[in-house]
Design an enzyme around this catalytic site. Structure first.
Site, PDB file in Angstrom:
ATOM      1  N   ARG A   1      15.405   6.066  75.049  1.00 15.43           N
ATOM      2  CA  ARG A   1      14.236   5.907  74.170  1.00 15.43           C
ATOM      3  C   ARG A   1      12.935   5.711  74.956  1.00 15.43           C
ATOM      4  NH1 ARG A   1      16.877   2.394  69.233  1.00 15.43           N
ATOM      5  NH2 ARG A   1      17.723   4.218  68.205  1.00 15.43           N
TER       6      ARG A   1
ATOM      7  N   LYS B   1      32.210   8.847  55.501  1.00 14.75           N
ATOM      8  CA  LYS B   1      32.214   8.729  54.043  1.00 14.75           C
ATOM      9  C   LYS B   1      31.300   9.709  53.318  1.00 14.75           C
ATOM     10  CE  LYS B   1      33.447   3.926  53.706  1.00 14.75           C
ATOM     11  NZ  LYS B   1      33.006   2.584  53.391  1.00 14.75           N
TER      12      LYS B   1
ATOM     13  N   GLY C   1      23.222   9.113  63.907  1.00 17.36           N
ATOM     14  CA  GLY C   1      23.780   8.245  64.950  1.00 17.36           C
ATOM     15  C   GLY C   1      24.995   8.758  65.692  1.00 17.36           C
TER      16      GLY C   1
ATOM     17  N   GLY D   1      18.686   6.943  60.813  1.00 12.66           N
ATOM     18  CA  GLY D   1      18.308   6.705  59.415  1.00 12.66           C
ATOM     19  C   GLY D   1      17.127   7.560  59.001  1.00 12.66           C
TER      20      GLY D   1
END
Ligand code: AMP
Length: 395
Positions: free
Chosen positions: A35, A197, A353, A376
């Site tokens: 980052r 999921k 992610g 996100g």
């Protein structure tokens, strides 16, 4: 788009929101500098123009002021990566910070203390944002990872720079890459959604059905679709309450002419463990006591054929439990396949992610067109939402 190139930073102080929320080791050295490296191009542009950089970021989830979350720990890494001795001030607003900024000269970098030492940051407090805004002449947002949050430093602050605000190079590339997949794509377009999921990806699936020609559904999500269609999934991960939704998605896809591809076979295991007994099984004939943990060889072959046909590819989520070596082959094969297509000219974007972790772990990061830095934030863009941090600059 409001990019850095619109400005000459000579003798200007650029106030840059970066995402230096890096993992630290026990001795407080930086465990992964990705980052920090990602912000380099923006910082260097400002310095080369003859300006100075005031960097602001959060680190972790501190409860008030907590030394373990101090950005002081990362100063040496920033210095090393930027090649410029980085100064640090132990506050991000107020007298000390203002004095340090006033003394900052062209070519210098100043890192402010953790924004989240103030609860006002996450609350998006106006006064806090105004105090931050005193620390620079031009506001640059280069933090994609927090662009979906309306925090003081990512969104609210922009109003105090009505004429002097822009995206950093990293954020601009993120926006352009997603736009290239969703709105300006070369066809055929393929989205590959994996991961655990259906429930966490449902809005993404619904939004991208309007944008893609092919959709590969893999990973744990598979089994909700297979069971909903009457298949036997054994002990595989399955969200029974989402089965009607899975059928609805299949119906919508048909109506929109999107070809959905599910695995036809899986590597099944008798327990969730690297040393489990394993067997290749048809995806819809998994007996009790067994669970599908990776894509099987026929599925891998089918997926490869589709990948090679497509000109634009979005990949979010692994095809199996890639963290366990025994169940990583499907994800690795897919990564290799996307790398081959990319080499032939396909545009490939990897985001979210766990797929980012997978491409890094297996060495594909520089073989795809772009690896997104924000999990996100990326998912929210794929869901079709306008991110507050992006809107605040665009206004
Ligand atoms: P997500 O955060 O939704 O992208 O999910 C990523 C996680 O899904 C990873 O930790 C994988 O181990 C997990 N996963 C992928 N395939 C399966 C599977 N067949 N069964 C259980 N977990 C899976």
């Amino acid at each position: 788009m409001q990019t850095l190139n619109k400005y000459n930073f000579k003798n200007k102080k650029a106030l840059i929101r970066v995402d230096f929320n890096v993992p630290l080791q026990d001795n407080f050295t930086v465990a992964d500098t990705t980052r920090i490296e990602a912000a380099k191009s923006t910082i260097i542009k400002v310095l080369e123009d003859g300006g100075s950089c005031v960097l602001m970021s959060h680190l972790g989830r501190p409860n008030g002021v907590e030394d373990q979350f101090s950005l002081r720990h990362i100063v040496d890494s920033v210095t090393e990566i930027m090649g410029v001795q980085t100064q640090f001030v132990e506050d991000c607003i107020g007298e000390k910070a203002e004095k340090a900024v006033a003394e900052l000269e062209a070519g210098e970098i100043l890192l402010l203390e953790n924004l989240r030492f103030y609860t006002e940051e996450k609350k998006g407090d106006q006064q806090f944002a105004e105090q931050l805004s005193k620390l620079g002449d031009i506001y640059i947002n280069d933090a994609f990872g927090t662009a979906h949050r309306a925090h003081a430093s990512t969104t609210i602050i922009a109003q105090f720079f009505p004429e002097n605000k822009c995206f950093g190079n990293l954020l601009a590339r993120e926006i352009q890459s997603i736009d290239k997949v969703l709105n300006n794509s070369e066809q055929p377009v393929l989205a590959i959604l994996g991961g655990a999921k259906v429930s966490s990806k449902i809005t993404v699936i619904e939004n991208i059905l309007d944008k893609v020609d092919h959709l590969i559904i893999g990973g744990g999500m598979t089994f909700t679709f297979i069971k909903a269609q009457g298949g036997m999934v054994g002990d595989s991960i399955c969200e029974d309450d989402k089965m009607p939704l899975a059928l609805e998605i299949l119906k919508q896809a048909k109506a929109k002419n999107v070809a959905i591809h599910l695995p036809v076979d899986v590597l099944a295991a008798d327990q969730f463990s690297n040393d489990a007994m394993t067997q290749i099984m048809d995806v819809d004939k998994i007996p009790k006591g067994w669970q599908g943990l990776d894509a099987g060889p026929k599925s891998t072959e089918n997926f490869n054929a589709i990948v090679q046909q497509c000109k634009t590819i979005l990949w979010n989520g692994p095809l199996g439990v890639f963290e366990l070596e025994s169940f990583s082959k499907g994800t690795i094969a897919l990564g290799n396949s996307i790398a081959r297509a990319t080499k032939k000219g396909t545009f490939s974007l990897v985001g979210g992610g766990d797929s980012v972790a997978a491409v890094k772990q297996f060495g594909f990061a520089d073989k795809v067109s772009y690896v997104s830095t924000g999990g996100g934030a990326m998912l929210e863009m794929l869901e079709g939402k306008t991110l507050p941090g992006i809107e605040a600059i665009s206004k």
